[in-house]
Motif scaffolding. Structure first.
Motif, PDB file in Angstrom:
ATOM      1  N   PHE A 216       0.794  -1.327   0.075  1.00  0.00           N
ATOM      2  CA  PHE A 216       0.123  -0.015   0.056  1.00  0.00           C
ATOM      3  C   PHE A 216       1.095   1.132   0.197  1.00  0.00           C
ATOM      4  O   PHE A 216       1.780   1.398   0.409  1.00  0.00           O
ATOM      5  N   ALA A 217       1.078   2.528  -0.787  1.00  0.00           N
ATOM      6  CA  ALA A 217       1.706   3.668  -0.910  1.00  0.00           C
ATOM      7  C   ALA A 217       1.286   4.606  -0.937  1.00  0.00           C
ATOM      8  O   ALA A 217      -0.836   4.401  -2.380  1.00  0.00           O
ATOM      9  N   ALA A 218       1.002   5.765  -0.897  1.00  0.00           N
ATOM     10  CA  ALA A 218       0.320   7.229  -0.859  1.00  0.00           C
ATOM     11  C   ALA A 218       1.583   8.003  -1.098  1.00  0.00           C
ATOM     12  O   ALA A 218       2.681   7.753  -0.303  1.00  0.00           O
ATOM     13  N   LEU A 219       1.727   8.417  -2.773  1.00  0.00           N
ATOM     14  CA  LEU A 219       3.093   9.189  -2.860  1.00  0.00           C
ATOM     15  C   LEU A 219       2.518  11.324  -2.334  1.00  0.00           C
ATOM     16  O   LEU A 219       1.157  11.578  -3.065  1.00  0.00           O
ATOM     17  N   VAL A 220       3.196  11.901  -2.124  1.00  0.00           N
ATOM     18  CA  VAL A 220       2.763  12.613  -2.005  1.00  0.00           C
ATOM     19  C   VAL A 220       3.397  13.786  -3.125  1.00  0.00           C
ATOM     20  O   VAL A 220       4.662  13.723  -3.010  1.00  0.00           O
ATOM     21  N   VAL A 221       2.806  13.905  -3.835  1.00  0.00           N
ATOM     22  CA  VAL A 221       2.646  15.184  -5.432  1.00  0.00           C
ATOM     23  C   VAL A 221       3.420  16.288  -4.881  1.00  0.00           C
ATOM     24  O   VAL A 221       4.645  15.876  -5.813  1.00  0.00           O
ATOM     25  N   ALA A 222       3.644  16.872  -3.737  1.00  0.00           N
ATOM     26  CA  ALA A 222       4.507  18.037  -3.937  1.00  0.00           C
ATOM     27  C   ALA A 222       6.086  17.837  -3.481  1.00  0.00           C
ATOM     28  O   ALA A 222       6.855  18.087  -4.105  1.00  0.00           O
ATOM     29  N   THR A 223       6.129  16.329  -2.888  1.00  0.00           N
ATOM     30  CA  THR A 223       7.504  16.321  -2.486  1.00  0.00           C
ATOM     31  C   THR A 223       8.118  14.954  -3.132  1.00  0.00           C
ATOM     32  O   THR A 223       9.364  14.677  -3.116  1.00  0.00           O
ATOM     33  N   GLY A 224       7.150  14.188  -3.536  1.00  0.00           N
ATOM     34  CA  GLY A 224       7.420  12.574  -4.128  1.00  0.00           C
ATOM     35  C   GLY A 224       7.513  11.504  -3.628  1.00  0.00           C
ATOM     36  O   GLY A 224       8.443  10.404  -3.616  1.00  0.00           O
ATOM     37  N   GLU A 225       7.342  12.169  -2.400  1.00  0.00           N
ATOM     38  CA  GLU A 225       7.793  11.551  -0.951  1.00  0.00           C
ATOM     39  C   GLU A 225       6.470  10.365  -0.732  1.00  0.00           C
ATOM     40  O   GLU A 225       5.172  10.044  -1.621  1.00  0.00           O
ATOM     41  N   VAL A 226       6.424   8.829  -0.447  1.00  0.00           N
ATOM     42  CA  VAL A 226       5.911   7.992  -0.379  1.00  0.00           C
ATOM     43  C   VAL A 226       6.348   7.061   0.969  1.00  0.00           C
ATOM     44  O   VAL A 226       6.606   6.660   1.462  1.00  0.00           O
ATOM     45  N   ILE A 227       4.882   7.091   1.098  1.00  0.00           N
ATOM     46  CA  ILE A 227       4.406   6.324   2.732  1.00  0.00           C
ATOM     47  C   ILE A 227       3.862   5.415   2.682  1.00  0.00           C
ATOM     48  O   ILE A 227       3.336   5.013   1.291  1.00  0.00           O
ATOM     49  N   GLY A 228       4.777   4.252   2.176  1.00  0.00           N
ATOM     50  CA  GLY A 228       4.465   2.949   2.361  1.00  0.00           C
ATOM     51  C   GLY A 228       4.099   1.998   3.618  1.00  0.00           C
ATOM     52  O   GLY A 228       4.661   1.645   4.464  1.00  0.00           O
ATOM     53  N   ARG A 229       3.270   0.397   3.042  1.00  0.00           N
ATOM     54  CA  ARG A 229       2.475  -0.799   3.933  1.00  0.00           C
ATOM     55  C   ARG A 229       2.779  -1.541   3.751  1.00  0.00           C
ATOM     56  O   ARG A 229       1.757  -1.630   2.654  1.00  0.00           O
ATOM     57  N   ILE A 230       3.086  -2.144   4.163  1.00  0.00           N
ATOM     58  CA  ILE A 230       2.818  -3.920   3.530  1.00  0.00           C
ATOM     59  C   ILE A 230       2.687  -5.059   3.855  1.00  0.00           C
ATOM     60  O   ILE A 230       2.233  -5.301   5.957  1.00  0.00           O
ATOM     61  N   HIS A 231       0.923  -5.688   3.701  1.00  0.00           N
ATOM     62  CA  HIS A 231       0.552  -6.055   4.229  1.00  0.00           C
ATOM     63  C   HIS A 231       0.984  -7.540   2.612  1.00  0.00           C
ATOM     64  O   HIS A 231       0.413  -7.020   1.950  1.00  0.00           O
ATOM     65  N   ARG A 232      -0.200  -8.640   4.026  1.00  0.00           N
ATOM     66  CA  ARG A 232       0.287 -10.133   3.019  1.00  0.00           C
ATOM     67  C   ARG A 232      -1.290 -10.236   1.947  1.00  0.00           C
ATOM     68  O   ARG A 232      -1.538 -10.942   1.114  1.00  0.00           O
ATOM     69  N   ARG A 233      -2.566  -9.372   2.789  1.00  0.00           N
ATOM     70  CA  ARG A 233      -3.573  -9.532   1.678  1.00  0.00           C
ATOM     71  C   ARG A 233      -3.688  -7.782   1.370  1.00  0.00           C
ATOM     72  O   ARG A 233      -3.196  -7.018   2.033  1.00  0.00           O
ATOM     73  N   HIS A 234      -5.065  -7.521   0.824  1.00  0.00           N
ATOM     74  CA  HIS A 234      -5.046  -6.189   0.423  1.00  0.00           C
ATOM     75  C   HIS A 234      -6.684  -6.528   0.471  1.00  0.00           C
ATOM     76  O   HIS A 234      -7.436  -6.216  -0.014  1.00  0.00           O
ATOM     77  N   ARG A 235      -7.865  -6.438   2.027  1.00  0.00           N
ATOM     78  CA  ARG A 235      -8.614  -6.296   2.294  1.00  0.00           C
ATOM     79  C   ARG A 235      -9.598  -5.099   2.874  1.00  0.00           C
ATOM     80  O   ARG A 235      -7.857  -4.101   3.040  1.00  0.00           O
ATOM     81  N   GLN A 236     -10.888  -5.052   2.794  1.00  0.00           N
ATOM     82  CA  GLN A 236     -10.934  -3.259   3.298  1.00  0.00           C
ATOM     83  C   GLN A 236      -9.729  -3.372   4.640  1.00  0.00           C
ATOM     84  O   GLN A 236      -9.927  -1.919   4.899  1.00  0.00           O
ATOM     85  N   GLN A 237      -9.352  -4.305   5.596  1.00  0.00           N
ATOM     86  CA  GLN A 237      -9.293  -4.412   7.229  1.00  0.00           C
ATOM     87  C   GLN A 237      -7.330  -3.159   6.491  1.00  0.00           C
ATOM     88  O   GLN A 237      -7.111  -2.536   7.649  1.00  0.00           O
ATOM     89  N   GLU A 238      -6.704  -4.271   5.601  1.00  0.00           N
ATOM     90  CA  GLU A 238      -5.423  -4.192   5.615  1.00  0.00           C
ATOM     91  C   GLU A 238      -5.558  -2.131   5.133  1.00  0.00           C
ATOM     92  O   GLU A 238      -4.600  -1.625   5.524  1.00  0.00           O
ATOM     93  N   PHE A 239      -6.855  -2.019   3.875  1.00  0.00           N
ATOM     94  CA  PHE A 239      -7.208  -0.360   3.587  1.00  0.00           C
ATOM     95  C   PHE A 239      -7.174   0.759   4.249  1.00  0.00           C
ATOM     96  O   PHE A 239      -6.500   1.654   4.574  1.00  0.00           O
ATOM     97  N   LEU A 240      -7.966  -0.369   5.702  1.00  0.00           N
ATOM     98  CA  LEU A 240      -7.833   0.946   6.278  1.00  0.00           C
ATOM     99  C   LEU A 240      -6.673   0.982   8.034  1.00  0.00           C
ATOM    100  O   LEU A 240      -6.666   1.891   7.854  1.00  0.00           O
ATOM    101  N   ALA A 241      -5.749   0.212   7.533  1.00  0.00           N
ATOM    102  CA  ALA A 241      -5.148   0.666   8.640  1.00  0.00           C
ATOM    103  C   ALA A 241      -3.890   1.677   8.008  1.00  0.00           C
ATOM    104  O   ALA A 241      -3.197   1.592   8.446  1.00  0.00           O
TER     105      ALA A 241
END
Length: 362
Positions: A216-241
């Motif tokens: 799961f990744a979030a790219l900050v458009v202004a700076t290019g920095e990426v917030i990332g988090r790894i999960h073994r699954r990609h359900r709503q629980q992981e997205f909320l986390a």
């Protein structure tokens, strides 16, 4: 009072008119010859140079040139003048036949023509067919993918997201969010042989699977920095986390505008309730089939090229460690991706493409 010299009238015979109409209607052959044919046809119908220029979006000088060339040499005068060198052995009719057959037909035993197959069919040499293809930019062996969004709100969503990129709101961060799911931990069945002078790196064609993971990744458009988090699954629980991670890693006094796709886990009731309790989150969904609007996809491509594609990972944990290492190194010196096209330019480009495919006979 009339100005300028009177125009010499054009008289087009029935035979020439039939040829000119055929040239002008060839949607895929030389567009220069098609334009010249349209100029002559409109002049023959009594239009002035100015009127033809406005109708065909050319200059009056261009209209005058091809009017004079037709009067002096007929249809032959519209063709490109011969260049110095040996006399041509391939006629215009043969060249047209190669181009038309390449564009408008297929061999019975293949999906596209090769130079050798087409050369046998038209009675020319393979090198001659290859030269004609190069001259007209024809590459039957190549394909490219494309897809037009059918989202009824396509225009509104394009303007919304591109507006965030080009004119971000004040006191806010714009983040591009997505999951790179089912990343496979692959190892080769035999050791990889390293590169040597004159020899590229070599690896076996087959591989061993050792599980999958999701980023799961979030790219900050202004700076290019990426917030990332790894999960073994990609359900709503992981997205909320992951949303909670984004909330924790961004300044609390800023609004957050998230650009993301229409994946089901992004719109579940639990996610909606959490967003209702966190009003600084504003969701902007890309159009269906419009993932190219999400800049984090460009970062995923870099991750794949630099770390995953040629990597050898003997376990899922080894793959996850490699991704975390890449994230850490990248965020030490992030570089933003700069969006350059306006919404109007994108929509005009899509409109031109729609016109092109609607005019196609295929």
């Amino acid at each position: 009072m009339a100005r300028g010299r009177p125009l010499q009238p054009i008289v087009v015979s029935e035979e020439d008119r039939e040829t000119l109409v055929r040239f002008s209607r060839r949607a895929k052959m030389s567009q220069a010859l098609a334009l010249r044919s349209r100029i002559v046809l409109q002049c023959a119908d009594g239009a002035t140079n100015q009127q033809v220029a406005r109708a065909l979006h050319v200059t009056p000088q261009t209209v005058g040139k091809w009017r004079a060339r037709y009067i002096a040499g007929g249809v032959e005068g519209l063709l490109d003048e011969p260049r110095p060198g040996a006399p041509r052995t391939v006629t215009d009719e043969q060249i047209e036949g190669v181009v038309v057959r390449t564009l408008e037909s297929k061999p019975t035993d293949a999906t596209h023509w090769s130079t050798r197959d087409l050369a046998k069919r038209v009675g020319l040499s393979q090198s001659t067919v290859a030269r004609i293809w190069r001259a007209f930019g024809l590459q039957p062996w190549r394909t490219e993918s494309w897809k037009l969004s059918t989202d009824p709100q396509f225009v509104e969503k394009v303007r919304d997201i591109v507006g965030l990129y080009l004119n971000p709101p004040e006191h806010a961060l714009v983040l591009c969010v997505d999951e790179k799911s089912q990343i496979q931990a692959l190892d080769r069945s035999q050791p990889i042989l390293p590169m040597a002078p004159g020899t590229p790196e070599r690896r076996t064609h087959d591989y061993l699977r050792h599980g999958t993971t999701s980023l799961f990744a979030a790219l900050v458009v202004a700076t290019g920095e990426v917030i990332g988090r790894i999960h073994r699954r990609h359900r709503q629980q992981e997205f909320l986390a992951f949303l909670k991670t984004v909330d924790a890693k961004t300044p609390a006094d800023l609004d957050l505008h998230l650009v993301l796709d229409n994946y089901g886990t992004h719109k579940t009731p639990n996610v909606r309730r959490w967003l209702g309790r966190h009003p600084r989150f504003h969701m902007h969904f890309t159009p269906t089939g419009g993932s190219w609007l999400n800049l984090v996809e460009r970062w995923f491509a870099e991750l794949t090229r630099r770390q995953i594609k040629r990597g050898a990972h003997r376990s899922t944990r080894e793959l996850e460690d490699a991704i975390r290492s890449y994230l850490r190194i990248y965020n030490d010196d992030p570089k933003p991706f700069v969006w350059t096209k306006s919404a109007d330019q994108i929509l005009e480009s899509v409109a031109r493409y729609c016109q092109r495919i609607s005019d196609s006979r295929h």
